[in-house]
Enzyme design. Structure first.
Site, mmCIF file in Angstrom:
data_model
loop_
_atom_site.group_PDB
_atom_site.id
_atom_site.type_symbol
_atom_site.label_atom_id
_atom_site.label_comp_id
_atom_site.label_asym_id
_atom_site.label_seq_id
_atom_site.Cartn_x
_atom_site.Cartn_y
_atom_site.Cartn_z
ATOM 1 N N CYS A 1 -30.960 32.752 30.456
ATOM 2 C CA CYS A 1 -31.627 32.844 31.755
ATOM 3 C C CYS A 1 -31.995 31.464 32.301
ATOM 4 O O CYS A 1 -32.249 30.534 31.532
ATOM 5 C CB CYS A 1 -32.893 33.645 31.611
ATOM 6 N N ARG B 1 -24.988 28.024 32.118
ATOM 7 C CA ARG B 1 -25.758 28.487 30.965
ATOM 8 C C ARG B 1 -25.361 29.884 30.517
ATOM 9 O O ARG B 1 -25.733 30.324 29.439
ATOM 10 C CB ARG B 1 -27.249 28.481 31.307
ATOM 11 N N TRP C 1 -29.686 36.651 31.779
ATOM 12 C CA TRP C 1 -28.790 36.987 30.669
ATOM 13 C C TRP C 1 -29.477 38.149 29.971
ATOM 14 O O TRP C 1 -30.528 37.978 29.368
ATOM 15 C CB TRP C 1 -28.657 35.767 29.765
ATOM 16 N N ASN D 1 -38.120 33.627 31.832
ATOM 17 C CA ASN D 1 -37.217 33.442 30.695
ATOM 18 C C ASN D 1 -38.022 33.714 29.437
ATOM 19 O O ASN D 1 -39.179 33.290 29.349
ATOM 20 C CB ASN D 1 -36.713 31.996 30.614
ATOM 21 N N GLY D 2 -37.399 34.343 28.454
ATOM 22 C CA GLY D 2 -38.118 34.635 27.212
ATOM 23 C C GLY D 2 -38.226 36.130 27.002
ATOM 24 O O GLY D 2 -37.555 36.918 27.681
ATOM 25 N N GLU E 1 -15.186 24.166 12.723
ATOM 26 C CA GLU E 1 -15.433 23.894 14.141
ATOM 27 C C GLU E 1 -14.205 24.271 14.984
ATOM 28 O O GLU E 1 -14.339 24.812 16.083
ATOM 29 C CB GLU E 1 -15.810 22.411 14.325
ATOM 30 N N LYS F 1 -14.260 26.900 18.096
ATOM 31 C CA LYS F 1 -13.830 26.554 19.466
ATOM 32 C C LYS F 1 -12.817 27.576 19.968
ATOM 33 O O LYS F 1 -12.903 28.049 21.087
ATOM 34 C CB LYS F 1 -13.166 25.177 19.524
ATOM 35 N N GLU G 1 -14.426 31.189 20.607
ATOM 36 C CA GLU G 1 -15.420 31.374 21.667
ATOM 37 C C GLU G 1 -14.839 31.267 23.070
ATOM 38 O O GLU G 1 -15.325 31.920 23.981
ATOM 39 C CB GLU G 1 -16.612 30.434 21.500
ATOM 40 N N HIS H 1 -8.799 33.198 -2.395
ATOM 41 C CA HIS H 1 -9.800 34.114 -2.957
ATOM 42 C C HIS H 1 -10.052 35.301 -2.035
ATOM 43 O O HIS H 1 -11.159 35.816 -1.994
ATOM 44 C CB HIS H 1 -11.097 33.348 -3.242
ATOM 45 N N LYS I 1 -25.311 28.802 27.138
ATOM 46 C CA LYS I 1 -25.259 27.396 26.730
ATOM 47 C C LYS I 1 -26.372 27.050 25.754
ATOM 48 O O LYS I 1 -26.146 26.355 24.782
ATOM 49 C CB LYS I 1 -25.319 26.493 27.964
HETATM 50 C C1 F6R Z 1 -20.350 26.233 20.305
HETATM 51 C C2 F6R Z 1 -21.700 26.071 20.808
HETATM 52 C C3 F6R Z 1 -22.826 26.652 20.042
HETATM 53 C C4 F6R Z 1 -23.954 25.619 19.927
HETATM 54 C C5 F6R Z 1 -25.190 26.263 19.274
HETATM 55 C C6 F6R Z 1 -26.287 25.260 19.050
HETATM 56 O O1 F6R Z 1 -19.435 25.588 21.113
HETATM 57 O O2 F6R Z 1 -21.904 25.476 21.830
HETATM 58 O O3 F6R Z 1 -22.424 27.091 18.789
HETATM 59 O O4 F6R Z 1 -23.491 24.534 19.186
HETATM 60 O O5 F6R Z 1 -25.660 27.300 20.083
HETATM 61 O O6 F6R Z 1 -26.701 24.691 20.250
HETATM 62 P P1 F6R Z 1 -27.555 23.370 20.280
HETATM 63 O O7 F6R Z 1 -26.719 22.274 19.741
HETATM 64 O O8 F6R Z 1 -27.895 23.169 21.717
HETATM 65 O O9 F6R Z 1 -28.756 23.622 19.423
#
Ligand code: F6R
Length: 615
Positions: free
Chosen positions: A2, A27, A81, A107-108, A488, A492, A495, A511, A610
């Site tokens: 949000c 976001r 959201w 928000n929250g 990682e 990527k 997502e 395994h 985000k």
């Molecule tokens: C993946 C991604 C998320 C963030 C995670 C932590 O591309 O963006 O996995 O890495 O939500 O976010 P931060 O770094 O802002 O604590």
């Protein structure tokens, strides 16, 4: 997640609020709305809708036709959201009090909303949504006795849970009240107008002078005037923070997506992250934000890292650094696990909290738990003034510039660079020699160039993506420094392209997961020219023996991979410890083109936000 934006002043309130909502789009959200107080009108004008800000704009054009609406002196907006209730018009914010005179964006999560709702319903209050937020609007109406600020303060005392809120009332069309407990609110300071937002990107094109509310703060904002009181009702005087972002950084700058722009920004972002921090003559680094002298650093005998998602994988690379360069036993844990597991924090433990946004709820809770247990906490954050950065008290900023694309890219490579610099500084208080330190520091200084040369592979990587864009399952494997890189890479891909992808240690494949390999399931093998490479080459053979196509990400000039791969993506050679940087950049480019070829909404992947500010 949000987002909140609010404006008090004499300019185009509607335009400023809507443009702020556009800036918050990155976001992640599923509905949006605005509320405007028009002097002389008791009912606040509210427009809200499920869908995108462009849908909201169409509705605004149809509904807010009067000049008075469009030139209201005060307004708030929200991107939602969904947590409580479907993403539909009724549940979208702002929410109105029953008399239509008070509007709230939030928000929250209000944890005791059900009990409050039941009580208010018995008193005759009518609810028109399934949200927890609507109780706040009705509570403020119930507490209102002529002063909006006191009504909000009294109402907030009845809430349990977390909030960042902005409130307006038609009876006070010159006053916006905002408050924070667990969910960020920033106030933009200007000469004759005031802006409020949950995320500074919404307001940074109007002002760079920003005050961040602390938990418990209550803000009363008028045009060009702010008044903040703490949870103890004591006036707060806090100097504004200067936000060193320019508007161009939060625009696409000719790129099709923010993600692609941010992938390409990495050479520059890394150079900002390391600028002024390398001391090659002394074979060490200088990270003033750590505020630790060598004696204090030498006393640290354990490091504990907490982070989530991509930041967690950067932290895994960091664990190897602290153990390899400084021989400090280091553990890393998902922040959500750290906070509830009752971790052991000894006197000389140093906790590292890694978070791009600095607002991730679990990482923040881990910071608070570590501090309660007496640990020293260092924050590694990108967003200046973010809650984790402020609550950690000390730490290192990435200086990577704003990261808008939901998929984290430049933050990862800058986190790795910062962790390497930190580990060298710790190492130099132990066994790391001047000459070894100097070699490493020189290698780090070449990292922007390594990133730049990796980006030159984009066309070749796109061609590989074109061949595999229809596959529905992928594995990523690696060992040593390549293990976090494999995790990682899989994150990527899944997502942003919605392809099922799993990252595994190359040795773990046997395994269990190997049962899934077949010709439709490609394996991306990260095999930078580092220790253990030979073993990964054998694992690649095993994959091919199960008909799985192997896509190697390998170092330029390393021909050993040719015979065991269908495809080879080349990255520049660099010292072992820095190899996650070019390999992950190649993975980012691959994921980006896979998602693009599949027509996915790259900057706003479904269900993702985000910054994850709820548990
Ligand atoms: C993946 C991604 C998320 C963030 C995670 C932590 O591309 O963006 O996995 O890495 O939500 O976010 P931060 O770094 O802002 O604590």
């Amino acid at each position: 997640m949000c987002g909140i934006v609010g404006y008090v002043g004499l300019r185009d309130t509607l335009g400023i609020v809507v443009s702020g909502l556009h800036r918050l789009e990155y976001r992640g959200y599923d509905s949006a709305g605005i509320a405007l107080c028009v002097p002389g009108k008791r009912q606040i004008s509210v427009v809200k809708t499920p869908g995108k800000i462009s849908d909201l704009e169409t509705l605004i054009a149809a509904k807010l036709v009067s000049d008075a609406d469009r030139t209201a002196p005060i307004g708030i907006g929200h991107t939602r959201w969904a947590t409580h209730g479907l993403p539909n018009e009724a549940n979208a914010h702002p929410h109105l009090s029953m008399n239509g005179e008070i509007a709230v964006v939030h928000n929250g999560i209000v944890e005791n909303y059900a009990a409050i709702k039941q009580r208010l319903t018995q008193q005759g209050y009518k609810f028109s949504s399934d949200t927890d937020t609507e109780v706040i609007a009705h509570l403020i109406q119930e507490c209102y006795q002529g002063d909006l600020r006191s009504a909000v303060a009294t109402a907030l005392k009845k809430l349990e849970g977390t909030y960042g809120i902005a409130v307006v009332s038609s009876r006070h069309p010159d006053t916006l009240v905002a408050a924070r407990k667990g969910s960020p609110i920033a106030v933009g300071i200007c000469e004759d107008e005031t802006l409020v937002a949950s995320d500074i990107s919404a307001i940074v094109n109007y002002t760079k002078q920003v005050i961040f509310l602390d938990d418990g703060d209550l803000l009363t904002a008028k045009a060009g005037d702010v008044d903040i009181t703490s949870s103890k009702n004591v006036p707060v005087t806090r100097p504004p923070t200067f936000v060193d972002w320019d508007v161009g950084q939060i625009e696409k700058g000719g790129y099709e997506h923010f993600m692609l722009k941010e992938i390409h920004e990495q050479p520059q972002a890394i150079s900002y992250a390391i600028r002024g921090r390398l001391l090659p003559d002394e074979g060490t680094t200088k990270l003033s934000g750590m505020q630790m002298d060598p004696r204090e650093m030498a006393r640290i005998d354990r490091i504990s890292i907490a982070a989530c998602g991509t930041s967690f994988y950067a932290g895994m690379v960091g664990k190897y650094y602290f153990e390899d360069f400084a021989s400090i036993p280091t553990e890393i844990e998902q922040a959500a696990e750290f906070r509830y597991r009752n971790p052991i924090i000894q006197r000389d433990t140093c906790m590292l909290a890694i978070s791009q946004s600095g607002e991730t709820a679990d990482t923040l809770a881990a910071v608070r738990e570590a501090k309660r247990k007496g640990s020293m906490v260092l924050g590694i954050c990108n967003v200046v003034g973010s809650t984790i950065a402020r609550e950690s008290g000390r730490g290192v900023y990435l200086h990577a510039g704003p990261e808008i694309g939901v998929a984290s890219t430049k933050a990862f490579t800058c986190q790795v660079a910062v962790l390497a610099m930190m580990a060298i500084a710790f190492g130099r208080t132990r066994r790391l020699s001047t000459s070894d330190g100097a070699e490493m520091v020189k290698a780090i200084s070449r990292l922007p160039d390594i990133a730049r040369r990796t980006l030159e592979q984009e066309d070749a990587i796109r061609r590989v993506a074109e061949k595999y864009a229809d596959c529905e399952d992928f594995f990523y494997i690696g060992r040593g420094y390549m293990f976090p890189a494999a995790l990682e890479g899989a994150l990527k891909l899944k997502e942003i392209s919605y392809i099922h992808a799993e990252g595994y240690h190359a040795a773990e494949l046997k395994h269990g997961p190997i049962a899934l390999l077949q010709k439709e399931v490609p394996v991306v093998a990260t095999v930078a020219d580092i220790a253990g490479k030979e073993k990964t080459l054998s694992n690649m053979q095993e994959c091919r023996a199960r008909s799985a196509p192997v896509i190697a990400i390998a170092t330029e000039g390393d021909d050993s991979v040719n015979a065991v791969s269908e495809e080879v993506i080349r990255v520049p050679k660099c010292p072992d410890f820095l190899s996650p940087v070019p390999v992950v950049i190649a993975e980012q480019i691959f994921a980006y083109h896979m998602a693009r070829l599949r027509g996915c909404p790259i900057d706003q992947p479904r269900n993702l936000a985000k910054s994850v500010t709820v548990e």
